[in-house]
Design an enzyme around this catalytic site. Sequence first.
Site, mmCIF file in Angstrom:
data_model
loop_
_atom_site.group_PDB
_atom_site.id
_atom_site.type_symbol
_atom_site.label_atom_id
_atom_site.label_comp_id
_atom_site.label_asym_id
_atom_site.label_seq_id
_atom_site.Cartn_x
_atom_site.Cartn_y
_atom_site.Cartn_z
ATOM 1 N N SER A 156 -30.769 24.303 11.801
ATOM 2 C CA SER A 156 -30.091 24.859 12.977
ATOM 3 C C SER A 156 -29.113 25.945 12.554
ATOM 4 O O SER A 156 -28.881 26.167 11.361
ATOM 5 C CB SER A 156 -29.339 23.745 13.738
ATOM 6 O OG SER A 156 -28.325 23.184 12.907
ATOM 7 N N TYR A 216 -10.924 21.637 6.098
ATOM 8 C CA TYR A 216 -11.897 22.728 6.056
ATOM 9 C C TYR A 216 -11.323 23.918 5.291
ATOM 10 O O TYR A 216 -12.009 24.507 4.440
ATOM 11 C CB TYR A 216 -12.260 23.128 7.482
ATOM 12 C CG TYR A 216 -13.335 24.174 7.584
ATOM 13 C CD1 TYR A 216 -14.651 23.885 7.259
ATOM 14 C CD2 TYR A 216 -13.048 25.468 8.021
ATOM 15 C CE1 TYR A 216 -15.648 24.839 7.360
ATOM 16 C CE2 TYR A 216 -14.035 26.430 8.129
ATOM 17 C CZ TYR A 216 -15.330 26.115 7.794
ATOM 18 O OH TYR A 216 -16.319 27.067 7.898
#
Length: 260
Positions: A11, A147
Amino acid sequence: MRVVLITGAASGLGWQLARACHARGDALLLTDIDSQGLAARVDTLGAERVLGVPGDITDPALHEQLLEACRQRFGRLDVLFNNAGITHRSPTVRTAPAVFRKVMAVDYHAPLELTLAALPLLRESRGQVAAIGSMAGWMPVLGRAGYCAAKSALSQAFEVLRAEIGLDGIGLLLVYPSFLDTPIDRNALGADGQPARHARSTIGNVRSAEWMAEAILVALRQRRERLFPDRGSWLASLLWRLAPALYYRQMSRRFAGELR
């Protein structure tokens, strides 16, 4: 015919890279943790020069499986795309340590370890490595401490690695996108490791994965070392270095929703 290995290929940016590489005639080795989604992508492209190997990119056994499949099916490796990634949207002080460990494992340890394992094949072809970093690795973003840390670690490690593998003729491209319309943000983890329940905050333009894939392939053809595709985010990273107090004020207003 070039042979390309793409992680996170079912994806988002990984799929758009697969489509673009397939269209130019490359043979593809694709991997993703979503086995059903990966199988559907292989069916779409056709199995003649596409092989899918599902699995968890943090598992060293998958790395061995991928590289052995590459040797057996294609006999070479020309480009490695370290694309698979995960993020979170949660205040640092309320985030479970397991979330930070998972983000670091996927976004830093896995791409570095896979790249090191792939070096013998890449030396033979004098190939290229592309690693998908983030502007979050260059500047702090509220609600994304794990992150930011993982992408910063990726950036620093691969900047060092570039000089070392360059001695063997291997090129390394670090890509620093800003906000892309991909499942990585739609599938972001919350503080408890479950899907985040609030919408993400953004700055600048939200670019399409197809646009980003084309820009990456151009940069690889040019054998560039870094790609900063979003001028606004690049300027924000400069603001963080030149006027950090101003950057913090603006970020705190823009990303206030991340503190919920």
